[in-house]
Design a protein around this motif. Structure first.
Motif, PDB file in Angstrom:
ATOM      1  N   ARG A  23     -15.891  45.215 -30.215  1.00  0.00           N
ATOM      2  CA  ARG A  23     -14.451  45.444 -30.053  1.00  0.00           C
ATOM      3  C   ARG A  23     -14.176  46.929 -29.814  1.00  0.00           C
ATOM      4  O   ARG A  23     -13.394  47.293 -28.923  1.00  0.00           O
ATOM      5  CB  ARG A  23     -13.710  44.959 -31.298  1.00  0.00           C
ATOM      6  N   TRP A  24     -14.814  47.794 -30.610  1.00  0.00           N
ATOM      7  CA  TRP A  24     -14.622  49.229 -30.423  1.00  0.00           C
ATOM      8  C   TRP A  24     -15.047  49.649 -29.021  1.00  0.00           C
ATOM      9  O   TRP A  24     -14.335  50.413 -28.348  1.00  0.00           O
ATOM     10  CB  TRP A  24     -15.441  50.014 -31.467  1.00  0.00           C
ATOM     11  N   ALA A  25     -16.197  49.165 -28.564  1.00  0.00           N
ATOM     12  CA  ALA A  25     -16.701  49.553 -27.252  1.00  0.00           C
ATOM     13  C   ALA A  25     -15.792  49.058 -26.129  1.00  0.00           C
ATOM     14  O   ALA A  25     -15.576  49.762 -25.130  1.00  0.00           O
ATOM     15  CB  ALA A  25     -18.118  49.027 -27.058  1.00  0.00           C
ATOM     16  N   LEU A  26     -15.251  47.851 -26.270  1.00  0.00           N
ATOM     17  CA  LEU A  26     -14.346  47.319 -25.250  1.00  0.00           C
ATOM     18  C   LEU A  26     -13.106  48.202 -25.108  1.00  0.00           C
ATOM     19  O   LEU A  26     -12.628  48.444 -23.992  1.00  0.00           O
ATOM     20  CB  LEU A  26     -13.921  45.890 -25.595  1.00  0.00           C
ATOM     21  N   VAL A  27     -12.597  48.689 -26.234  1.00  0.00           N
ATOM     22  CA  VAL A  27     -11.386  49.511 -26.208  1.00  0.00           C
ATOM     23  C   VAL A  27     -11.688  50.939 -25.783  1.00  0.00           C
ATOM     24  O   VAL A  27     -11.017  51.506 -24.915  1.00  0.00           O
ATOM     25  CB  VAL A  27     -10.701  49.500 -27.595  1.00  0.00           C
ATOM     26  N   HIS A  28     -12.722  51.548 -26.376  1.00  0.00           N
ATOM     27  CA  HIS A  28     -12.930  52.980 -26.220  1.00  0.00           C
ATOM     28  C   HIS A  28     -13.937  53.354 -25.130  1.00  0.00           C
ATOM     29  O   HIS A  28     -13.884  54.468 -24.612  1.00  0.00           O
ATOM     30  CB  HIS A  28     -13.362  53.582 -27.559  1.00  0.00           C
ATOM     31  N   ILE A  29     -14.844  52.456 -24.777  1.00  0.00           N
ATOM     32  CA  ILE A  29     -15.784  52.744 -23.694  1.00  0.00           C
ATOM     33  C   ILE A  29     -15.322  52.099 -22.394  1.00  0.00           C
ATOM     34  O   ILE A  29     -15.238  52.751 -21.356  1.00  0.00           O
ATOM     35  CB  ILE A  29     -17.205  52.255 -24.057  1.00  0.00           C
ATOM     36  N   GLU A  30     -15.012  50.797 -22.453  1.00  0.00           N
ATOM     37  CA  GLU A  30     -14.615  50.082 -21.240  1.00  0.00           C
ATOM     38  C   GLU A  30     -13.118  50.157 -20.968  1.00  0.00           C
ATOM     39  O   GLU A  30     -12.648  49.683 -19.935  1.00  0.00           O
ATOM     40  CB  GLU A  30     -15.075  48.621 -21.332  1.00  0.00           C
ATOM     41  N   GLN A  31     -12.361  50.759 -21.911  1.00  0.00           N
ATOM     42  CA  GLN A  31     -10.926  50.982 -21.722  1.00  0.00           C
ATOM     43  C   GLN A  31     -10.158  49.679 -21.487  1.00  0.00           C
ATOM     44  O   GLN A  31      -9.271  49.609 -20.627  1.00  0.00           O
ATOM     45  CB  GLN A  31     -10.691  51.950 -20.547  1.00  0.00           C
ATOM     46  N   ASP A 166     -22.104  58.599 -40.616  1.00  0.00           N
ATOM     47  CA  ASP A 166     -23.040  57.697 -39.943  1.00  0.00           C
ATOM     48  C   ASP A 166     -22.346  56.877 -38.861  1.00  0.00           C
ATOM     49  O   ASP A 166     -22.886  56.692 -37.761  1.00  0.00           O
ATOM     50  CB  ASP A 166     -23.692  56.758 -40.963  1.00  0.00           C
ATOM     51  N   SER A 167     -21.151  56.382 -39.165  1.00  0.00           N
ATOM     52  CA  SER A 167     -20.405  55.559 -38.200  1.00  0.00           C
ATOM     53  C   SER A 167     -20.011  56.381 -36.981  1.00  0.00           C
ATOM     54  O   SER A 167     -20.164  55.931 -35.841  1.00  0.00           O
ATOM     55  CB  SER A 167     -19.158  54.967 -38.864  1.00  0.00           C
ATOM     56  N   VAL A 168     -19.507  57.584 -37.230  1.00  0.00           N
ATOM     57  CA  VAL A 168     -19.090  58.453 -36.120  1.00  0.00           C
ATOM     58  C   VAL A 168     -20.289  58.824 -35.247  1.00  0.00           C
ATOM     59  O   VAL A 168     -20.197  58.837 -34.014  1.00  0.00           O
ATOM     60  CB  VAL A 168     -18.392  59.714 -36.656  1.00  0.00           C
ATOM     61  N   ALA A 169     -21.436  59.106 -35.877  1.00  0.00           N
ATOM     62  CA  ALA A 169     -22.637  59.441 -35.113  1.00  0.00           C
ATOM     63  C   ALA A 169     -23.058  58.280 -34.216  1.00  0.00           C
ATOM     64  O   ALA A 169     -23.425  58.475 -33.047  1.00  0.00           O
ATOM     65  CB  ALA A 169     -23.768  59.811 -36.066  1.00  0.00           C
ATOM     66  N   GLU A 170     -22.991  57.053 -34.746  1.00  0.00           N
ATOM     67  CA  GLU A 170     -23.341  55.873 -33.955  1.00  0.00           C
ATOM     68  C   GLU A 170     -22.339  55.656 -32.821  1.00  0.00           C
ATOM     69  O   GLU A 170     -22.724  55.299 -31.697  1.00  0.00           O
ATOM     70  CB  GLU A 170     -23.388  54.641 -34.854  1.00  0.00           C
ATOM     71  N   MET A 171     -21.069  55.880 -33.094  1.00  0.00           N
ATOM     72  CA  MET A 171     -20.044  55.757 -32.056  1.00  0.00           C
ATOM     73  C   MET A 171     -20.297  56.743 -30.913  1.00  0.00           C
ATOM     74  O   MET A 171     -20.198  56.386 -29.728  1.00  0.00           O
ATOM     75  CB  MET A 171     -18.658  55.995 -32.663  1.00  0.00           C
ATOM     76  N   HIS A 172     -20.645  57.976 -31.262  1.00  0.00           N
ATOM     77  CA  HIS A 172     -20.928  58.984 -30.234  1.00  0.00           C
ATOM     78  C   HIS A 172     -22.139  58.577 -29.388  1.00  0.00           C
ATOM     79  O   HIS A 172     -22.131  58.753 -28.157  1.00  0.00           O
ATOM     80  CB  HIS A 172     -21.172  60.349 -30.875  1.00  0.00           C
ATOM     81  N   GLN A 173     -23.164  58.026 -30.035  1.00  0.00           N
ATOM     82  CA  GLN A 173     -24.353  57.602 -29.293  1.00  0.00           C
ATOM     83  C   GLN A 173     -24.013  56.480 -28.311  1.00  0.00           C
ATOM     84  O   GLN A 173     -24.473  56.486 -27.163  1.00  0.00           O
ATOM     85  CB  GLN A 173     -25.434  57.139 -30.271  1.00  0.00           C
ATOM     86  N   LEU A 174     -23.221  55.500 -28.745  1.00  0.00           N
ATOM     87  CA  LEU A 174     -22.816  54.416 -27.850  1.00  0.00           C
ATOM     88  C   LEU A 174     -21.958  54.936 -26.705  1.00  0.00           C
ATOM     89  O   LEU A 174     -22.090  54.483 -25.564  1.00  0.00           O
ATOM     90  CB  LEU A 174     -22.054  53.349 -28.641  1.00  0.00           C
TER      91      LEU A 174
END
Length: 222
Positions: A23-31, A166-174
């Motif tokens: 869900r996070w990736a759909l919103v923040h990566i794929e817009q 840890d969560s923020v670091a993983e978000m940045h990597q994705l």
């Protein structure tokens, strides 16, 4: 020289990320974004709280609404619903105000207390930004839930702070990889505003944008 905000992630994304990494990736990566009743009600509640030009004085307490925050260490940015400032000799100076003040962030939520801990994670990230900005310590903050109409105190423990890091670091990597995690079906999917876009029942994993592109070309070819 002005700070470059291009690599800063939104603090609000931590709630999406804890709820579902896809869900996070759909919103923040794929817009991609889709509103439903729950998200609309949540937006309405925050609109009533936020006013970045408004500071209310209630006796010895200042209420600062919609305060922008950021952390260069974590590379995150966002807005605090409310920051309460209490006069305290051990506090920090605030521009335009005499004396010293202790900061106490409060995040407003529509529903009931969150058992997954996503709300506490978001709140802790806001506090960590405030600590960096004002060079202070914030050991405690609060979540206000509209459903029960009361606050829940949150102790900002070392464990919670590490989970934010840890969560923020993983978000940045994705984000750097531009990778959208695979869907995992769960009970929460039926209330997710992105269920139709996400297509969690698909066994073959493709990005949501690619799925939509294929669907469009299939319709266009008919």
């Amino acid at each position: 020289m002005a700070n470059d905000d291009s690599d800063l992630l939104m603090i609000s994304g931590l709630k999406h990320f804890q709820f579902c990494r896809r869900r996070w990736a759909l919103v923040h990566i794929e817009q991609l974004w889709e509103e439903n009743v729950l998200t609309l009600e949540g937006h309405y509640m925050h609109e009533r709280v936020h006013d970045d030009s408004f500071t209310e004085a209630r006796g010895a307490v200042l209420l600062s609404r919609g305060m922008p925050v950021r952390s260069q260490r974590l590379k995150i940015t966002g807005v605090c619903d409310m920051v309460e400032l209490y006069k305290d000799e051990d506090g920090v100076p605030i521009q335009g105000r005499s004396g010293r003040w202790r900061l106490y962030p409060v995040e407003y939520k529509l529903g009931q207390p969150d058992v997954q801990g996503a709300d506490a994670l978001q709140l802790c990230a806001q506090a960590m930004c405030l600590e960096e900005m004002f060079v202070t310590d914030i050991p405690e903050a609060a979540l206000y839930y509209g459903k029960i109409k009361r606050r829940q105190r949150i102790m900002l423990t070392d464990e919670l702070r590490q989970k934010v890091k840890d969560s923020v670091a993983e978000m940045h990597q994705l984000m750097i990889k531009g990778y959208t995690p695979k869907a995992k079906m769960g009970k929460a999917c039926k209330n997710c505003s992105l269920e139709e876009i996400c297509q969690p029942r698909l066994t073959k994993q493709v990005s949501a944008s690619e799925y939509n592109r294929r669907a469009f070309h299939e319709e266009d070819g008919q």
